[in-house]
Design an enzyme around this catalytic site. Sequence first.
Site, PDB file in Angstrom:
ATOM      1  CG  ASP A 143      -8.154  -4.727  -5.352  1.00 38.92           C
ATOM      2  OD1 ASP A 143      -9.083  -3.939  -5.626  1.00 38.92           O
ATOM      3  OD2 ASP A 143      -8.271  -5.644  -4.526  1.00 38.92           O
ATOM      4  CB  ILE A 144      -9.393   0.001  -6.610  1.00 30.55           C
ATOM      5  CG1 ILE A 144      -9.368  -0.229  -5.105  1.00 30.55           C
ATOM      6  CG2 ILE A 144     -10.648  -0.572  -7.242  1.00 30.55           C
ATOM      7  CD1 ILE A 144     -10.468   0.506  -4.356  1.00 30.55           C
ATOM      8  N   PRO A 145      -6.509   1.252  -7.352  1.00 30.76           N
ATOM      9  CG  PRO A 145      -6.196   2.983  -8.898  1.00 30.76           C
ATOM     10  CD  PRO A 145      -7.221   1.991  -8.430  1.00 30.76           C
TER      11      PRO A 145
ATOM     12  CE  LYS B 109       8.594 -17.203  -9.682  1.00 29.18           C
ATOM     13  NZ  LYS B 109       7.182 -17.426  -9.327  1.00 29.18           N
TER      14      LYS B 109
ATOM     15  CB  THR C 264      -6.880  -1.941  -2.678  1.00 23.18           C
ATOM     16  OG1 THR C 264      -8.150  -1.422  -2.318  1.00 23.18           O
ATOM     17  CG2 THR C 264      -6.666  -3.283  -2.014  1.00 23.18           C
TER      18      THR C 264
ATOM     19  CB  THR D  12       3.117 -17.356 -20.834  1.00 24.24           C
ATOM     20  OG1 THR D  12       3.294 -17.798 -19.500  1.00 24.24           O
ATOM     21  CG2 THR D  12       4.151 -16.314 -21.168  1.00 24.24           C
TER      22      THR D  12
ATOM     23  NE  ARG E  95       8.393 -27.034 -13.156  1.00 19.38           N
ATOM     24  CZ  ARG E  95       7.366 -27.015 -13.987  1.00 19.38           C
ATOM     25  NH1 ARG E  95       6.552 -28.054 -14.051  1.00 19.38           N
ATOM     26  NH2 ARG E  95       7.147 -25.977 -14.753  1.00 19.38           N
TER      27      ARG E  95
ATOM     28  CG  ASP F  21       5.466 -14.177  -9.137  1.00 15.06           C
ATOM     29  OD1 ASP F  21       4.770 -13.271  -9.617  1.00 15.06           O
ATOM     30  OD2 ASP F  21       5.591 -15.301  -9.665  1.00 15.06           O
ATOM     31  CG  LEU F  22       2.737 -11.814  -3.379  1.00 10.02           C
ATOM     32  CD1 LEU F  22       2.462 -11.069  -2.069  1.00 10.02           C
ATOM     33  CD2 LEU F  22       2.430 -13.300  -3.204  1.00 10.02           C
ATOM     34  CE  LYS F  23       2.264 -13.968 -12.197  1.00 13.78           C
ATOM     35  NZ  LYS F  23       2.917 -14.930 -11.291  1.00 13.78           N
ATOM     36  CG  LEU F  24      -0.528  -6.839  -5.064  1.00 16.93           C
ATOM     37  CD1 LEU F  24       0.643  -7.777  -4.956  1.00 16.93           C
ATOM     38  CD2 LEU F  24      -0.320  -5.626  -4.164  1.00 16.93           C
TER      39      LEU F  24
END
Length: 236
Positions: free
Chosen positions: A68-70, A36, A72, A123, A215, A63-66
Amino acid sequence: MGKDVIIACDFPSKEKTLEFLSKFEGAHASVKPFVKIGMELFYAEGPDIVREIKARGHKIFLDLKLHDIPNTVKSAMKVLSSLDVDMVNVHAAGTSAMMKAALEGLTRPDGTRPKLIAVTQLTSTDDKALHEELLIDRLMTETVLSYAENARDSGLDGVVCSPHEAGFIHKALGANFLTVTPGVRFADGNNDDQKRVMTPAHAKEVGSDYIVVGRPITQASEPVEAYRRCVREFVD
Ligand code: C5P
């Protein structure tokens, strides 16, 4: 569906990341862990770090967790898809329109695409923040399940969630809807800053499809052995 262990490569630089991955070469030439890459490494090194790790034969969860508007998100996903990553993610809070646009952007001309999963509620968000800041009156579990339903109905492959949520998500949304679960620790290890942890063996029992382990592997004195132990407990 293949269960797998994904190593969270939370390193600040390309040098440190490649130094870590080189431990899996040589005597362990056949081991090419799924890794990841998160915001820290991607923002520090750019898309080249993805190309380099991919060229070494690893599968990659970017894992950039976008969110924004659809339009983009669709354009950004097109770029990530061309990097040939294996899994990417968005925030389900971006709505179904955004998740559908993400899927469109990800789908290559030949119809293939990386897996797309959704973050429901982070979380790190507790009930107090949910109610008092986000102004959501529902319980956390109801919110998580509803966001996961939106993700499935938008055509996504699964969600990132706690292993403690994997069972009820599979029960509600089906065995084929993927659960990708961080918060994994060995029974005899320390928990770091993770609050609700589960062992790889227990995560397997509750039906997690992928465990994301950082870790306990990256900081271990013998990282390859720690990785192998995860695989033994979770996959074999
Ligand atoms: O080192 P550790 O095993 O705690 O790493 C877990 C990884 O999973 C980290 O990259 C962390 O950012 C990520 N993650 C998490 N909890 C979430 C979502 C992502 O620990 N809810």
